[in-house]
Design a protein around this motif. Sequence first.
Motif, PDB file in Angstrom:
ATOM      1  N   ALA A   1       0.837  -1.208   0.000  1.00  0.00           N
ATOM      2  CA  ALA A   1       0.000   0.000   0.000  1.00  0.00           C
ATOM      3  C   ALA A   1       0.871   1.257   0.000  1.00  0.00           C
ATOM      4  N   HIS A   2       2.027   1.175   0.644  1.00  0.00           N
ATOM      5  CA  HIS A   2       2.945   2.321   0.650  1.00  0.00           C
ATOM      6  C   HIS A   2       3.601   2.488  -0.720  1.00  0.00           C
ATOM      7  N   LEU A   3       3.879   1.366  -1.387  1.00  0.00           N
ATOM      8  CA  LEU A   3       4.403   1.436  -2.761  1.00  0.00           C
ATOM      9  C   LEU A   3       3.413   2.189  -3.651  1.00  0.00           C
ATOM     10  N   GLU A   4       2.142   1.871  -3.456  1.00  0.00           N
ATOM     11  CA  GLU A   4       1.088   2.544  -4.222  1.00  0.00           C
ATOM     12  C   GLU A   4       1.069   4.052  -3.906  1.00  0.00           C
ATOM     13  N   MET A   5       1.241   4.385  -2.637  1.00  0.00           N
ATOM     14  CA  MET A   5       1.277   5.806  -2.245  1.00  0.00           C
ATOM     15  C   MET A   5       2.468   6.536  -2.870  1.00  0.00           C
ATOM     16  N   VAL A   6       3.642   5.917  -2.792  1.00  0.00           N
ATOM     17  CA  VAL A   6       4.839   6.575  -3.336  1.00  0.00           C
ATOM     18  C   VAL A   6       4.698   6.733  -4.859  1.00  0.00           C
ATOM     19  N   GLY A   7       4.176   5.699  -5.505  1.00  0.00           N
ATOM     20  CA  GLY A   7       3.933   5.805  -6.951  1.00  0.00           C
ATOM     21  C   GLY A   7       2.976   6.947  -7.268  1.00  0.00           C
ATOM     22  N   SER A   8       1.952   7.115  -6.439  1.00  0.00           N
ATOM     23  CA  SER A   8       0.979   8.199  -6.645  1.00  0.00           C
ATOM     24  C   SER A   8       1.638   9.563  -6.468  1.00  0.00           C
ATOM     25  N   ILE A   9       2.498   9.674  -5.449  1.00  0.00           N
ATOM     26  CA  ILE A   9       3.197  10.956  -5.217  1.00  0.00           C
ATOM     27  C   ILE A   9       4.046  11.311  -6.443  1.00  0.00           C
ATOM     28  N   VAL A  10       4.850  10.352  -6.903  1.00  0.00           N
ATOM     29  CA  VAL A  10       5.738  10.621  -8.045  1.00  0.00           C
ATOM     30  C   VAL A  10       4.900  10.950  -9.290  1.00  0.00           C
ATOM     31  N   HIS A  11       3.847  10.197  -9.490  1.00  0.00           N
ATOM     32  CA  HIS A  11       2.975  10.438 -10.647  1.00  0.00           C
ATOM     33  C   HIS A  11       2.394  11.852 -10.610  1.00  0.00           C
ATOM     34  N   GLN A  12       1.884  12.243  -9.455  1.00  0.00           N
ATOM     35  CA  GLN A  12       1.273  13.575  -9.356  1.00  0.00           C
ATOM     36  C   GLN A  12       2.312  14.693  -9.474  1.00  0.00           C
ATOM     37  N   LEU A  13       3.519  14.447  -9.014  1.00  0.00           N
ATOM     38  CA  LEU A  13       4.577  15.464  -9.140  1.00  0.00           C
ATOM     39  C   LEU A  13       5.042  15.619 -10.590  1.00  0.00           C
ATOM     40  N   MET A  14       4.924  14.541 -11.361  1.00  0.00           N
ATOM     41  CA  MET A  14       5.389  14.549 -12.757  1.00  0.00           C
ATOM     42  C   MET A  14       4.294  14.944 -13.745  1.00  0.00           C
ATOM     43  N   LYS A  15       3.047  14.658 -13.378  1.00  0.00           N
ATOM     44  CA  LYS A  15       1.927  14.741 -14.330  1.00  0.00           C
ATOM     45  C   LYS A  15       1.860  16.092 -15.056  1.00  0.00           C
ATOM     46  N   GLY A  16       1.854  17.170 -14.311  1.00  0.00           N
ATOM     47  CA  GLY A  16       1.689  18.488 -14.930  1.00  0.00           C
ATOM     48  C   GLY A  16       3.002  19.184 -15.281  1.00  0.00           C
ATOM     49  N   ALA A  17       4.119  18.507 -15.115  1.00  0.00           N
ATOM     50  CA  ALA A  17       5.420  19.150 -15.360  1.00  0.00           C
ATOM     51  C   ALA A  17       5.684  19.275 -16.855  1.00  0.00           C
ATOM     52  N   SER A  18       6.273  20.416 -17.244  1.00  0.00           N
ATOM     53  CA  SER A  18       6.626  20.605 -18.658  1.00  0.00           C
ATOM     54  C   SER A  18       7.935  19.869 -18.957  1.00  0.00           C
ATOM     55  N   ILE A  19       8.206  19.672 -20.240  1.00  0.00           N
ATOM     56  CA  ILE A  19       9.459  19.014 -20.635  1.00  0.00           C
ATOM     57  C   ILE A  19      10.650  19.849 -20.138  1.00  0.00           C
ATOM     58  N   GLU A  20      10.489  21.159 -20.240  1.00  0.00           N
ATOM     59  CA  GLU A  20      11.568  22.048 -19.790  1.00  0.00           C
ATOM     60  C   GLU A  20      11.840  21.855 -18.287  1.00  0.00           C
ATOM     61  N   GLU A  21      10.767  21.772 -17.497  1.00  0.00           N
ATOM     62  CA  GLU A  21      10.932  21.575 -16.046  1.00  0.00           C
ATOM     63  C   GLU A  21      11.585  20.216 -15.756  1.00  0.00           C
ATOM     64  N   ILE A  22      11.172  19.215 -16.518  1.00  0.00           N
ATOM     65  CA  ILE A  22      11.732  17.869 -16.320  1.00  0.00           C
ATOM     66  C   ILE A  22      13.228  17.869 -16.626  1.00  0.00           C
ATOM     67  N   GLU A  23      13.590  18.504 -17.719  1.00  0.00           N
ATOM     68  CA  GLU A  23      15.014  18.567 -18.085  1.00  0.00           C
ATOM     69  C   GLU A  23      15.812  19.355 -17.050  1.00  0.00           C
ATOM     70  N   LYS A  24      15.225  20.471 -16.609  1.00  0.00           N
ATOM     71  CA  LYS A  24      15.904  21.321 -15.617  1.00  0.00           C
ATOM     72  C   LYS A  24      16.117  20.575 -14.303  1.00  0.00           C
ATOM     73  N   ALA A  25      15.201  19.668 -13.980  1.00  0.00           N
ATOM     74  CA  ALA A  25      15.312  18.899 -12.732  1.00  0.00           C
ATOM     75  C   ALA A  25      16.296  17.739 -12.863  1.00  0.00           C
ATOM     76  N   GLY A  26      16.905  17.594 -14.025  1.00  0.00           N
ATOM     77  CA  GLY A  26      17.831  16.479 -14.215  1.00  0.00           C
ATOM     78  C   GLY A  26      17.116  15.162 -14.462  1.00  0.00           C
ATOM     79  N   MET A  27      15.865  15.257 -14.908  1.00  0.00           N
ATOM     80  CA  MET A  27      15.068  14.048 -15.168  1.00  0.00           C
ATOM     81  C   MET A  27      15.035  13.689 -16.665  1.00  0.00           C
ATOM     82  N   GLY A  28      15.889  14.331 -17.455  1.00  0.00           N
ATOM     83  CA  GLY A  28      15.873  14.096 -18.900  1.00  0.00           C
ATOM     84  C   GLY A  28      16.145  12.640 -19.265  1.00  0.00           C
TER      85      GLY A  28
END
Length: 197
Positions: free
Chosen positions: A67-94
């Motif tokens: 259940a905690h795995l599901e929670m952590v996955g939800s957190i990461v998903h929600q943090l990434m969902k609305g992020a622009s490509i530029e923000e993702i690249e700037k965060a080192g997530m390219g």
Amino acid sequence: MWTYEKFLEYPIKIKNPNPNMAKTIITQYGGPDGELAASLRYLSQRFTMITPQAIATLNDIGTEELAHLEMVGSIVHQLMKGASIEEIEKAGMGAYYADHGKGIYPASGSGVPFNASYIQSKGDPIVDLNEDLAAEQKARATYEYLINMADDPDVIEPLKFLREREVVHYQRFGEALRIVQERLQEPHLFVMPNKII
Ligand SMILES: [Fe+2]
């Protein structure tokens, strides 16, 4: 077998995307002290526990870690969902984005894919429960580091909940270890620990 409840153990409603935080929090999804490792560790070790209480503890906590795995996955998903490509690249997530897009992939914060060598299942209840106690403290410390880096209450509150659960798990594993040790000290029980039922 398991039944599935269609809600999270603790609600997650993140309004502001933040790929920087996603990059670090994913370590509790697929990193060395993360929830995937925890759930697999406990749900595998349970088979060779020697008292009904210890078996139940491993089963309960292993299930809650899912259940905690599901929670952590939800957190990461929600943090990434609305992020622009530029923000993702700037965060080192390219590099992550190139491999997985905005999908949730079990890896550590430094990008190492999940590996079963993060866990042990030794078939010896004393060994396994001591590993579990350490694992809970490592998870607690990781959540504290993540909380230190977070500045959004929508992220901090579920992380605090997860941290508190690790403390409870540590206490429950301590009780299980005491019960198993008492069982092994019973005078007639001197054979291989995993033969005792
Ligand atoms: Fe835990």
